[in-house]
Design a protein around this motif. Structure first.
Motif, PDB file in Angstrom:
ATOM      1  N   VAL A  86       0.840  -1.204   0.000  1.00 44.55           N
ATOM      2  CA  VAL A  86       0.000   0.000   0.000  1.00 44.55           C
ATOM      3  C   VAL A  86       0.873   1.251   0.000  1.00 44.55           C
ATOM      4  O   VAL A  86       0.505   2.285  -0.571  1.00 44.55           O
ATOM      5  N   LEU A  87       2.035   1.162   0.605  1.00 42.13           N
ATOM      6  CA  LEU A  87       2.960   2.286   0.694  1.00 42.13           C
ATOM      7  C   LEU A  87       3.966   2.308  -0.450  1.00 42.13           C
ATOM      8  O   LEU A  87       4.857   3.154  -0.478  1.00 42.13           O
ATOM      9  N   ARG A 123      -7.902   2.932  -1.873  1.00 39.17           N
ATOM     10  CA  ARG A 123      -6.788   3.575  -1.183  1.00 39.17           C
ATOM     11  C   ARG A 123      -7.197   4.022   0.222  1.00 39.17           C
ATOM     12  O   ARG A 123      -6.485   3.768   1.204  1.00 39.17           O
ATOM     13  N   SER A 124      -8.348   4.656   0.341  1.00 38.76           N
ATOM     14  CA  SER A 124      -8.820   5.125   1.643  1.00 38.76           C
ATOM     15  C   SER A 124      -9.066   3.959   2.597  1.00 38.76           C
ATOM     16  O   SER A 124      -8.691   4.008   3.776  1.00 38.76           O
ATOM     17  N   ASP A 127      -5.680   2.522   3.634  1.00 42.90           N
ATOM     18  CA  ASP A 127      -4.985   3.444   4.535  1.00 42.90           C
ATOM     19  C   ASP A 127      -5.491   3.260   5.958  1.00 42.90           C
ATOM     20  O   ASP A 127      -4.703   3.258   6.923  1.00 42.90           O
ATOM     21  N   ARG A 128      -6.791   3.088   6.108  1.00 42.24           N
ATOM     22  CA  ARG A 128      -7.353   2.855   7.449  1.00 42.24           C
ATOM     23  C   ARG A 128      -6.901   1.502   7.996  1.00 42.24           C
ATOM     24  O   ARG A 128      -6.616   1.373   9.194  1.00 42.24           O
ATOM     25  N   LEU A 130      -4.094   0.091   7.304  1.00 36.37           N
ATOM     26  CA  LEU A 130      -2.703   0.281   7.711  1.00 36.37           C
ATOM     27  C   LEU A 130      -2.623   0.816   9.138  1.00 36.37           C
ATOM     28  O   LEU A 130      -1.767   0.402   9.927  1.00 36.37           O
TER      29      LEU A 130
END
Length: 235
Positions: A86-87, A123-124, A127-128, A130
């Protein structure tokens, strides 16, 4: 564990995606069978795929040498394995070991990055997730340093039950010792205490949870903290 409400083929993290985006993402995935003791990737190894377990359970293990490991995460159908992707990072900080047999959705790293770039919703969501993984990893490190083996064993058994969706599962003394980063004698002592209190039944690696409320009362606060973290991110 609190989870996104909508249902999708097996993985409740992906279930939070809007229908069209979910369908497009699933179309790119393959459904694979996983079984212990398969290693999906090693610590420091290349991440070639992202995994979204549906019925499998995957343990994330950190080590300081080749002989000592400790659990820093447990992932079932609530999550994802391969989060550094993801990063934009293709190296794994931990070993990913299949702990419970089952199935998983799998997507190659290049295709995953394409899917991530074309979908702000995906993506959102990730991100959560993560945030959840980072928080739970930090909690696991503190737990291994400060809490007693019996409480940590109770936590591990509860986490395993949550992901196995069953009160019975298989886990050897040797594997538990590896997960907790302790000697087998410590596991034997802790398991014997849980047996005497009739919280579990244990024979030849076959474990049955007999008293879940009692096991929760024995567990350290880290078990509930993990659940709360997921709820905070997705509630």
């Amino acid at each position: 564990m609190s989870r996104p409400k909508r249902t999708a083929p097996g993985n409740s993290l992906l279930a939070a995606l809007p229908g069209g985006i979910l369908a497009r993402f699933l179309a790119d995935c393959e459904d694979v069978a996983l079984a212990p003791p398969e290693v999906l990737f090693e610590s420091g190894g290349q991440l070639r795929h992202a995994y979204f377990p549906t019925t499998a359970t995957i343990a994330l293990l950190s080590s300081t040498d080749n002989s000592t490991r400790v659990e820093v995460g447990l992932v079932g159908n609530e999550g994802m394995v391969g989060t550094p992707l993801v990063l934009g990072v293709k190296i794994s900080p931990a070993q990913a070991l299949v702990m419970g047999a089952g199935r998983s959705l799998r997507l190659g790293a290049p295709a995953f990055r394409v899917a991530l770039g074309r979908s702000p919703a995906l993506r959102s969501l990730l991100d959560r997730y993560l945030f959840v993984r980072m928080t739970q990893t930090a909690q696991a490190v503190a737990c291994s340093r400060f809490h007693l083996v019996e409480a940590r064993l109770a936590r591990l058994l509860l986490m395993t039950q949550d992901r196995a969706k069953s009160s019975t599962f298989h886990m050897t003394h040797e594997f538990i010792a590896s997960m907790l980063g302790v000697r087998r004698a410590g596991v034997t002592q802790a398991a014997t205490s849980l047996l005497k209190r009739q919280l579990i039944r244990y024979a030849r690696g076959d474990i049955a949870i007999l008293d879940r409320p009692g096991l929760k009362a024995t567990s350290c606060a880290c078990y509930q903290a993990d659940r709360d973290t997921y709820g905070d991110a997705f509630g």
